[in-house]
Design an enzyme around this catalytic site. Structure first.
Site, short mmCIF file in Angstrom:
data_model
loop_
_atom_site.label_atom_id
_atom_site.label_comp_id
_atom_site.label_asym_id
_atom_site.label_seq_id
_atom_site.Cartn_x
_atom_site.Cartn_y
_atom_site.Cartn_z
N LYS A 248 0.84 -1.21 0.00
CA LYS A 248 0.00 0.00 0.00
C LYS A 248 0.87 1.25 0.00
CE LYS A 248 -3.87 0.04 2.26
NZ LYS A 248 -4.52 -0.39 3.49
N ARG B 106 -3.02 3.08 8.68
CA ARG B 106 -3.37 1.86 7.95
C ARG B 106 -2.19 0.90 7.85
NH1 ARG B 106 -7.71 3.05 4.06
NH2 ARG B 106 -8.48 5.13 4.52
N GLY C 27 -7.77 -7.48 5.06
CA GLY C 27 -8.56 -7.57 6.30
C GLY C 27 -7.85 -8.29 7.44
N MET D 108 -5.00 -7.35 9.00
CA MET D 108 -4.36 -6.48 10.00
C MET D 108 -5.23 -5.25 10.22
SD MET D 108 -0.41 -6.93 9.02
CE MET D 108 -0.69 -6.40 7.36
N ARG E 251 -4.06 -1.32 -6.41
CA ARG E 251 -3.27 -2.56 -6.36
C ARG E 251 -3.75 -3.47 -7.49
NH1 ARG E 251 -6.00 -4.63 -0.74
NH2 ARG E 251 -8.12 -4.63 -1.51
N HIS F 71 -4.28 -46.67 -6.80
CA HIS F 71 -4.90 -47.07 -8.07
C HIS F 71 -6.03 -46.12 -8.44
CE1 HIS F 71 -7.81 -49.41 -10.47
NE2 HIS F 71 -6.71 -49.79 -11.09
N ARG G 289 -0.30 -48.08 -20.91
CA ARG G 289 -0.21 -49.24 -20.01
C ARG G 289 -1.01 -50.37 -20.63
NH1 ARG G 289 -0.65 -44.91 -15.79
NH2 ARG G 289 0.96 -45.22 -14.22
N ARG H 101 4.23 -49.62 -23.24
CA ARG H 101 4.93 -50.36 -22.19
C ARG H 101 4.48 -51.81 -22.21
NH1 ARG H 101 4.16 -48.93 -15.95
NH2 ARG H 101 2.14 -49.90 -16.28
N GLU I 167 12.81 -46.85 -12.92
CA GLU I 167 11.93 -46.76 -11.75
C GLU I 167 12.47 -47.56 -10.57
OE1 GLU I 167 8.00 -48.06 -12.95
OE2 GLU I 167 8.81 -49.57 -14.29
N SER J 187 12.41 -43.58 -19.57
CA SER J 187 11.23 -42.86 -19.08
C SER J 187 11.19 -43.07 -17.58
CB SER J 187 9.97 -43.39 -19.74
OG SER J 187 8.85 -42.74 -19.18
N GLY K 293 9.75 -43.67 -14.28
CA GLY K 293 8.51 -44.09 -13.63
C GLY K 293 8.62 -43.64 -12.18
N THR K 294 8.28 -42.40 -11.95
CA THR K 294 8.56 -41.81 -10.63
C THR K 294 7.61 -42.27 -9.55
OG1 THR K 294 7.46 -39.88 -11.51
CG2 THR K 294 9.85 -39.77 -11.35
N ASN K 295 6.54 -42.97 -9.94
CA ASN K 295 5.69 -43.55 -8.88
C ASN K 295 6.48 -44.65 -8.18
OD1 ASN K 295 3.69 -41.97 -10.00
ND2 ASN K 295 2.80 -43.63 -11.18
N ASP K 296 7.01 -45.57 -9.00
CA ASP K 296 7.81 -46.64 -8.40
C ASP K 296 9.15 -46.11 -7.89
OD1 ASP K 296 6.46 -49.15 -8.33
OD2 ASP K 296 6.36 -49.06 -10.52
N CYS L 117 6.98 -40.45 -16.87
CA CYS L 117 5.59 -40.84 -17.06
C CYS L 117 4.90 -41.17 -15.73
CB CYS L 117 5.47 -42.01 -18.03
SG CYS L 117 6.27 -43.51 -17.42
N TYR M 15 10.94 -34.49 -22.53
CA TYR M 15 9.50 -34.27 -22.43
C TYR M 15 8.99 -34.71 -21.06
CZ TYR M 15 8.95 -39.28 -22.92
OH TYR M 15 9.03 -40.62 -22.69
C1 PEP Z 1 5.61 -45.38 -12.40
O1 PEP Z 1 6.01 -46.26 -11.66
O2 PEP Z 1 5.87 -44.16 -12.25
C2 PEP Z 1 4.78 -45.72 -13.58
C3 PEP Z 1 4.44 -44.81 -14.47
O3 PEP Z 1 4.34 -47.01 -13.65
P1 PEP Z 1 3.08 -47.56 -12.83
O4 PEP Z 1 2.46 -46.41 -12.11
O5 PEP Z 1 2.19 -48.16 -13.84
O6 PEP Z 1 3.74 -48.54 -11.93
MG MG Z 2 5.90 -48.31 -12.36
#
Ligand code: PEP
Ligand code: MG
Length: 920
Positions: A32, A101, A110, A112, A345, A468, A591, A647, A782, A801, A803-806, A869, A889
């Protein structure tokens, strides 16, 4: 020179030279204060005043007293203001009134405190009446001061003032404050003074300087008030910024019918239309408009009442927009025909307005395309693509007690439907009865997918962001809340409950996948469509243009130097078509196992799994082959010209088999009843399933291990892929298949399986007479060991690729199916982890492994194509990391593709030209 704690509004240049930048000025004088100084510099009429710095506030917070010299500087600045206004603080003959103010670097609306009309006392009030001839206005202003001072500075509860005013009005038969006369307000002044005396045991201060001193102190203290602290926690504003205090000459909108006050947005904050939107009230003070005590008039009506002021206002606000190159939210007051701007503002706006304003401002030549892209947030895009609850309707539902439970916001969007507690019923009700359905389960499994797809939304009481249910829901763009652990679902009685509130099967619920909330009943939704949102498409095209520029990344030879591409995870042609229409330029993960679950295929898959000989297995696989070929053909056709990563089978085989417990029950029932028909088959099946049992299937016979144990399956899949690719090529459709081997841990696995598959690919192409086809064989990274030994793995793998979940599961050693339910929430709350690592990449651990894998992999194969992925591929912060470490990517659910395109452009601009890797 003594430290400068106080800046007059016309000392913007001094503040800038001290702070080093305009951002520094905003930190020093607050948003302000900086705005008022900036407006003063731009020649906009701003009431004279000054700002006490945030540095003074921080000193005060640390020591409990004003820093040395601050109060003297405040008094000196006050004298300057007296000079400029020709009025005197505390002088009954010509009193100067000021407001005090708060204002931090970031707007905390609002949160303060503010005190208006400072310096009104019994004496100056008399003087003001002489001067204005308007006792009603003066007593009204005076009672406002006592009330604000009493609550804000002295800490008296609001009700202590509100109650007597309410009683007074009732007694006199008044409904509105405007009905109060001068005498009435005068009486209230006395009442309010008595309230102060009663509550505090001393009189309301009649010394104007004391009022100013205490008000300054109160604003400093309000930085550490509960409201402000809570707000900072929720918005990630740091605690050490402090608030500035702005002392501003009071101008009065309540001095008669040639006075007024208002607030306005320079463009419509809800649609983005380039049309001023605001309200004003004649003969009123600021908070009357905001509080809605009286019905305000639309701003355009001002042209009739005060044409000159109106045109001046339009001119000033236009200049402010040009100056800030942003939509402005302004406050103004007209005192006896003279316009004063009190605040400007950047205006808050809806997602729709954010996108429209950004595009319009490029077309108006105000900002660049890059700036426009940066102004739209990934959240804005998310909001615009998913059905949302109508905010008002949601609030009303909340008020009516319809809130039911909260879980993890796994897949965004709003869904309303009737709750069904298993996949078959959900599908039946949706398909046969044409009902809108929400499928509710403790958790979901692959054989629940048909029920999920048929549903408008999904709710589970267990599982987390990569469970899942969450993965599948995101993939199909189904709003989904998972892990709402306060819910108990009784699958026998077909009812779910939270603290005695029950929802029976078939009853309506509303699920907000954006926030994780669940409500009982139906809440109104709003449904958007991307193709109808031309401005959003424009922004996304600009984002792609930015990412496609070479030189956005500075990297070793053959590494990508453009920004990230965005691909999609899609299993079916219709998802691929959607992904393309949302702007994906490749499929990063198909998949294949999802296709095995389809009703007509599952029995063949089961037969294949139970086969006793390789011949039997091959026979079943031969039946599956035409199905798979058709799947891939459709996918290639939908993605014509773009790469498609398929895959090979990944999950453990027991996922394709009937539920062990259920089967056991059936066997027992048959035995008890003495029935023999079908008993032997079921018993054999049970034995087979039991023999497949693993204590830890996620780390068991799956991925490439399964392919080595049973190569016939992947051999069939590779044949299907290349037959489809060949057929497409013969139909003149350009295809770029990439075969992905999952869950590799050592290069030896690839050495075992990959040559066999390559031979099949070559054989199929030869059979079909195809001479040239652009294809690749690669692997998922992964398993940490794969990341660590990436240089070896890249000898065979032509692409990686992540597989960042695993990879997250295995790096942390947290089960992705259980961690969120069991301890992750606590870990995040206790700050053991900054964020849920299944939603946002853990850069320090998992991210480092990825960085290492890319660098090592490209030492072996510099042109190595790298993607991601896992679920992180659609998360903006994780996308940033993928850009930094040199991914080609990111791949995410089709519904997240637009968000990822925008996020990719943001990071490309943020790091434009910076090196991906130093000294590599
Ligand atoms: C993963 O593991 O990141 C992946 C893409 O494979 P999934 O989730 O099918 O195990
Ligand atoms: Mg996986």
């Amino acid at each position: 020179m003594a430290k400068k704690w106080v800046y007059l509004f016309d000392e913007a240049a001094e503040a800038e030279s001290y702070a080093g930048s305009w951002d520094g000025v905003r930190a020093l004088l607050g948003g302000k204060g900086a705005g008022l100084a900036d407006m003063t510099r731009a020649g906009v009429p701003v009431p004279p005043g000054f700002t006490v710095t945030t540095e003074a506030c921080n000193q005060f917070s640390a020591s409990g007293k004003f820093p040395e010299g601050m109060w003297a500087q405040e008094l000196a600045a006050l004298q300057e203001v007296e000079k400029r206004t020709g009025k005197k603080f505390g002088d009954p003959a010509n009193p100067l009134l000021v407001s005090c103010r708060s204002g931090a670097k970031f707007s905390m609306p609002g949160m303060m405190d503010t005190v208006l009309n400072i310096s009104l006392t019994d004496k100056t009030a008399e003087g003001m009446i002489e001067l204005t001839g308007n006792p009603r206005f003066v007593y009204d202003s005076y009672r406002r001061l006592i009330e604000m001072f009493g609550t804000v500075v002295l800490g008296i509860a609001d009700e202590a003032f509100e109650e007597p005013l309410k009683e007074y009005k009732e007694k006199n038969g008044y409904k509105l404050d405007t009905e109060m006369t001068a005498e009435d307000w005068k009486a209230m002044v006395e009442t309010f003074k008595a309230v102060v005396k009663k509550e505090k045991g001393f009189d309301f201060p009649q010394d104007p300087l004391k009022q100013l001193e205490l008000a300054t102190e109160a604003v400093f203290k309000s930085w550490n008030g509960k409201r402000a602290i809570d707000y900072r926690r929720a918005t990630n504003i740091p605690d050490d910024l402090g608030t500035a205090v702005n002392i501003v000459t009071m101008v009065f909108g309540n001095m008669g019918d040639d006075s007024g006050t208002g607030v306005a947005f320079t463009r419509n904050p809800s649609t983005g239309d380039k049309k001023m939107m605001g309200d004003y009230l004649l003969n009123a003070q600021g908070e009357d408009v905001v509080a809605g005590i009286r019905n305000a008039n639309p701003i355009e009506n001002m042209v009739k009442k005060m044409p000159e002021v109106y045109y001046q206002f339009m001119d000033i606000t236009d200049k402010l927009e040009q100056h800030y190159k942003e939509m402005q939210d302004v406050e103004f007051t007209i005192e006896r025909g003279k316009l004063w701007m009190l605040q400007t503002r950047n205006g808050k706006r809806t997602a729709k307005a954010a996108v429209k304003i950004a595009v319009d401002m490029v077309n108006e030549g105000l900002i660049s395309k890059e700036e426009a892209v940066l102004r739209v947030t990934p959240d804005n895009v998310d909001t615009l693509l998913h059905p949302q609850f109508d905010e008002k309707a949601k609030k009303a539902a909340e008020k009516a007690g319809a809130f039911f439970a909260r879980g993890v916001n796994a897949s965004p969007g709003a869904a309303v439907g009737q709750a069904y507690f298993d996949a078959n019923t959900a599908e039946k009700m949706a398909k046969e009865k044409k009902q809108a359905v929400i499928m509710v389960r403790p958790f979901t499994k692959p054989d629940d997918v048909h029920g999920m797809i048929a549903s408008k939304g999904v709710l589970t009481s267990e599982g987390g962001a990569t469970s899942h249910a969450a993965v599948v829901a995101r993939q199909f763009g189904i709003p989904c809340v998972v892990g709402a652990s306060s819910i108990t679902i009784d699958l026998e009685k077909r009812v779910m409950e939270v603290n005695g509130k029950a929802v029976k099967e078939g009853e309506w619920i509303s699920v907000d996948g954006t926030t994780g909330e669940v409500f009982i009943g139906q809440i109104k939704t709003i449904e958007p469509k991307i193709e109808e949102q031309s401005e959003l498409l424009t922004i996304l095209n600009w984002a792609d243009e930015i990412c496609a520029r070479d030189g956005m990344r500075n990297a070793p030879p053959k590494w990508p130097t453009r920004g990230l591409q965005v691909w999609a995870n899609a299993d079916y042609p219709k998802d691929a078509r959607r992904a393309r229409s949302y702007g994906a330029v490749g499929i990063g993960l198909c998949r294949t196992e999802h296709m095995f679950f389809e009703t007509e295929r599952l029995p063949i898959v089961q037969r294949m799994i139970l086969a006793k000989t390789s011949e039997e297995r091959t026979e079943a696989l031969n039946e599956l082959l035409p199905y798979q070929r058709k799947d891939f053909d459709g996918l290639f056709e939908a993605m014509e010209g773009y790469p498609v990563i398929i895959r090979l089978i990944d999950p453990p085989l027991h996922e394709f088999m009937p539920d062990e417990e259920k089967l056991f029950e059936e066997v027992v029932t048959l035995r008890v009843k003495g029935e023999t028909e079908g008993l032997k088959e079921k018993e054999d099946l049970l034995t087979a399933i039991r023999s497949m049992h693993e204590s830890n299937p996620m780390m068991g016979l799956r991925g490439v291990r399964l392919s080595i144990a049973m190569p016939e399956i992947v051999e069939m899949q590779v044949r299907a892929i290349f037959e489809a690719a060949a057929d497409c090529t013969l139909r003149k459709i350009v295809v770029r298949p990439e075969v992905m081997i999952p869950l590799t841990g050592t290069v030896k696995e690839l050495e075992w399986i990959q040559p066999r598959l390559v031979r099949i690919a070559a054989a199929v192409l030869k059979e079909k007479g195809i001479k040239k086809l652009d294809y690749k064989f690669g692997t998922m990274i992964e398993i940490p060991r794969a990341a660590v030994t990436a240089a070896e793995i890249a000898k065979l793998a032509e692409f990686f690729s992540f597989g960042t979940n695993d990879l997250t599961q295995m790096t942390f050693g947290y089960s992705r199916d259980d961690a969120e339910r069991n301890f992750l929430v606590t870990y995040v709350e206790q700050k053991i982890l900054p964020k849920n690592p299944f939603q946002t990449l853990d850069r320090d651990g998992v991210g480092k492994l990825m960085e290492w894998a890319i660098t090592e992999g490209r030492k072996t194969r510099p042109e190595l194509e790298v993607g991601i992925c896992g679920e992180h591929g659609g998360d903006p912060e994780s996308i940033e990391w993928c850009h930094i470490i040199g991914n080609n990517y990111v791949s995410c659910s089709p519904f997240r593709v637009p968000i990822a395109r925008l996020a990719a452009a943001h990071v490309a601009l943020k790091y434009s030209g910076k090196a991906i890797v130093e000294d590599k």
